[in-house]
Scaffold this active site. Structure first.
Site, PDB file in Angstrom:
ATOM      1  N   CYS A 149       0.826  -1.100   0.058  1.00 53.83           N
ATOM      2  CA  CYS A 149       0.056  -0.116   0.019  1.00 53.83           C
ATOM      3  C   CYS A 149       0.778   1.281  -0.042  1.00 53.83           C
ATOM      4  O   CYS A 149       1.750   1.684  -0.867  1.00 53.83           O
ATOM      5  CB  CYS A 149      -1.088   0.118   1.102  1.00 53.83           C
ATOM      6  SG  CYS A 149      -2.422   1.062   0.909  1.00 53.83           S
ATOM      7  N   LYS A 168     -12.487   8.160  -1.220  1.00 59.26           N
ATOM      8  CA  LYS A 168     -11.825   6.998  -0.714  1.00 59.26           C
ATOM      9  C   LYS A 168     -12.117   5.855  -1.280  1.00 59.26           C
ATOM     10  O   LYS A 168     -13.387   5.303  -1.846  1.00 59.26           O
ATOM     11  CB  LYS A 168     -12.046   6.550   0.791  1.00 59.26           C
ATOM     12  CG  LYS A 168     -11.323   5.525   1.190  1.00 59.26           C
ATOM     13  CD  LYS A 168     -11.308   5.307   2.672  1.00 59.26           C
ATOM     14  CE  LYS A 168     -10.533   4.312   3.463  1.00 59.26           C
ATOM     15  NZ  LYS A 168     -10.993   4.048   4.760  1.00 59.26           N
ATOM     16  N   SER A 219      -8.621  -0.043   0.266  1.00 60.44           N
ATOM     17  CA  SER A 219      -8.820   0.908   1.322  1.00 60.44           C
ATOM     18  C   SER A 219      -7.710   2.000   1.220  1.00 60.44           C
ATOM     19  O   SER A 219      -6.494   2.127   1.999  1.00 60.44           O
ATOM     20  CB  SER A 219      -8.963   0.340   2.797  1.00 60.44           C
ATOM     21  OG  SER A 219      -9.172   1.214   3.559  1.00 60.44           O
ATOM     22  N   HIS A 264      -4.827  -4.811  -0.225  1.00 57.14           N
ATOM     23  CA  HIS A 264      -4.599  -5.389   1.247  1.00 57.14           C
ATOM     24  C   HIS A 264      -5.026  -6.728   1.317  1.00 57.14           C
ATOM     25  O   HIS A 264      -6.080  -7.117   2.037  1.00 57.14           O
ATOM     26  CB  HIS A 264      -5.252  -4.651   2.217  1.00 57.14           C
ATOM     27  CG  HIS A 264      -4.687  -3.380   2.370  1.00 57.14           C
ATOM     28  ND1 HIS A 264      -3.582  -3.082   3.286  1.00 57.14           N
ATOM     29  CD2 HIS A 264      -5.172  -1.780   2.216  1.00 57.14           C
ATOM     30  CE1 HIS A 264      -2.928  -1.840   3.345  1.00 57.14           C
ATOM     31  NE2 HIS A 264      -4.138  -1.054   2.627  1.00 57.14           N
ATOM     32  N   GLU A 276      -3.485  -9.058   2.721  1.00 57.51           N
ATOM     33  CA  GLU A 276      -3.310  -9.240   4.136  1.00 57.51           C
ATOM     34  C   GLU A 276      -4.470  -9.203   4.976  1.00 57.51           C
ATOM     35  O   GLU A 276      -4.341  -9.733   6.233  1.00 57.51           O
ATOM     36  CB  GLU A 276      -2.061  -8.899   4.632  1.00 57.51           C
ATOM     37  CG  GLU A 276      -2.231  -7.675   5.276  1.00 57.51           C
ATOM     38  CD  GLU A 276      -2.473  -6.446   4.286  1.00 57.51           C
ATOM     39  OE1 GLU A 276      -2.383  -4.987   4.598  1.00 57.51           O
ATOM     40  OE2 GLU A 276      -2.274  -6.543   3.152  1.00 57.51           O
ATOM     41  N   ARG A 318     -14.832   2.660  12.599  1.00 55.56           N
ATOM     42  CA  ARG A 318     -14.080   3.620  12.828  1.00 55.56           C
ATOM     43  C   ARG A 318     -14.321   5.068  12.282  1.00 55.56           C
ATOM     44  O   ARG A 318     -14.616   6.103  12.823  1.00 55.56           O
ATOM     45  CB  ARG A 318     -12.572   3.401  12.814  1.00 55.56           C
ATOM     46  CG  ARG A 318     -11.594   4.326  12.946  1.00 55.56           C
ATOM     47  CD  ARG A 318     -10.324   4.082  12.313  1.00 55.56           C
ATOM     48  NE  ARG A 318     -10.472   4.417  10.775  1.00 55.56           N
ATOM     49  CZ  ARG A 318      -9.642   3.979  10.032  1.00 55.56           C
ATOM     50  NH1 ARG A 318      -8.723   3.464  10.276  1.00 55.56           N
ATOM     51  NH2 ARG A 318      -9.771   4.061   8.594  1.00 55.56           N
TER      52      ARG A 318
END
Length: 319
Positions: free
Chosen positions: A144, A165, A194, A236, A238, A250
């Site tokens: 990233c 985003k 993300s 991502h 992972e 969040r």
């Protein structure tokens, strides 16, 4: 073979409970083989979550792997206990001074995309890390923001701020099935995304770098940099099944303070219902990618670790 971790590291018990083979230092030392030395330069705020995610992937291969946790020397984390950082992490300055070498290094992302690279407080040290890898690391994997920072440093490719985003699970196409890193990959795959920035395929290819995975919706995802013995992934694989959900919750909490509009992650919750548990549709490709990377490191890294940065071998070429 297992991944070698301190038995007191939180990831040790988590991975053992999942069936991942883990081994403490004393047991590993009794095996008459050289483990692969893999470093994790962890720039993410939630250190424990991130170290567990990457340990899970690199610990799933048949090889013994010794994981070393590294941090930026003068950057203080606010989201991980100081005693955890003191016990398990070493500052890069110490690693640099001792002249250590690694078969592989993973450099994670960081939630600082809104900043220009040069405005990041630890940018000068991070560029030292990038340059240091060329003589001390056999293969580097930038993830990233970490990958974007590496490709910017070595090739001058710019990152571009997006109007909103990119957030959710997006389909990507396999553009290079012949490359060993994509061995066993499907023609397309779903990957968690993300980020607030992007790097553009035409600018990457203009720098002479091949794009291995690409999405029409969110752009390039995996880039190979043979000259610097590096891979860059901008998304991502992972992530755990619930990581995007945690980020969504969040962001919803923060909207009360900042007044921003928070979009639901795309193609993530079943029927776009945040009350339903999101399925994991990327785990197998995550294991394939990192397993293939570890395999390539094993096949090409020198047996004598002191020779890293000066030569490489390829066991496939030996008779």
């Amino acid at each position: 073979m297992p991944i070698r971790l301190p038995s007191t590291l939180p990831a040790f018990q988590v991975l053992r409970s999942e069936g991942v083979m883990v081994m403490g230092r004393s047991a590993a030392d009794r095996q008459d083989i050289r483990p692969l030395r893999i470093g994790l330069l962890n720039l993410m705020p939630k250190k424990i979550q991130t170290e567990t995610q990457f340990a899970r992937l690199i610990g799933a291969t048949p090889l013994q792997v010794e994981l070393s946790l590294i941090r930026m020397s003068d950057h203080e984390t606010k989201n991980t206990a100081a005693d955890h950082m003191e016990e398990f992490y070493r500052p890069f300055r110490e690693v640099e001074e001792t002249g250590e070498k690694f078969d592989g290094l993973i450099i994670t992302g960081a939630p600082i995309e809104h900043l220009e690279f040069e405005d990041v407080t630890y940018w000068d040290e991070l560029t030292r890390v990038f340059d240091w890898t060329q003589g001390h690391v056999h293969s580097t994997f930038g993830v990233c923001w970490g990958g974007m920072a590496m490709i910017h440093h070595f090739h001058g490719v710019k990152k571009h701020l997006l109007p909103q985003k990119l957030f959710g699970c997006y389909r990507h196409m396999n553009l290079a099935p012949e490359r060993p890193y994509l061995r066993g990959f499907s023609d397309d795959l779903v990957m968690p995304v993300s980020r607030w920035t992007e790097m553009r395929r035409d600018e990457i290819e203009a720098a002479g770098l091949p794009v291995l995975l690409h999405s029409e919706a969110v752009g390039p995802a995996l880039v190979e940099d043979p000259a610097h013995r590096a891979l860059y992934i901008f998304n991502h694989l992972e992530y755990d099944s619930g990581t995007l959900n945690e980020e969504y919750r969040r962001d919803l909490d923060s909207v009360q303070v900042e007044g921003a509009q928070i979009a639901m992650p795309v193609n993530y919750f079943p029927d776009d219902d945040p009350a339903r548990k999101p399925p994991n549709r990327w785990r197998s490709h995550a294991h394939l990618l990192y397993g293939n990377w570890i395999s390539e490191v094993y096949l090409t890294t020198p047996f004598d670790i002191a020779e890293i940065g000066t030569k490489s071998t390829d066991l496939r070429a030996e008779t």
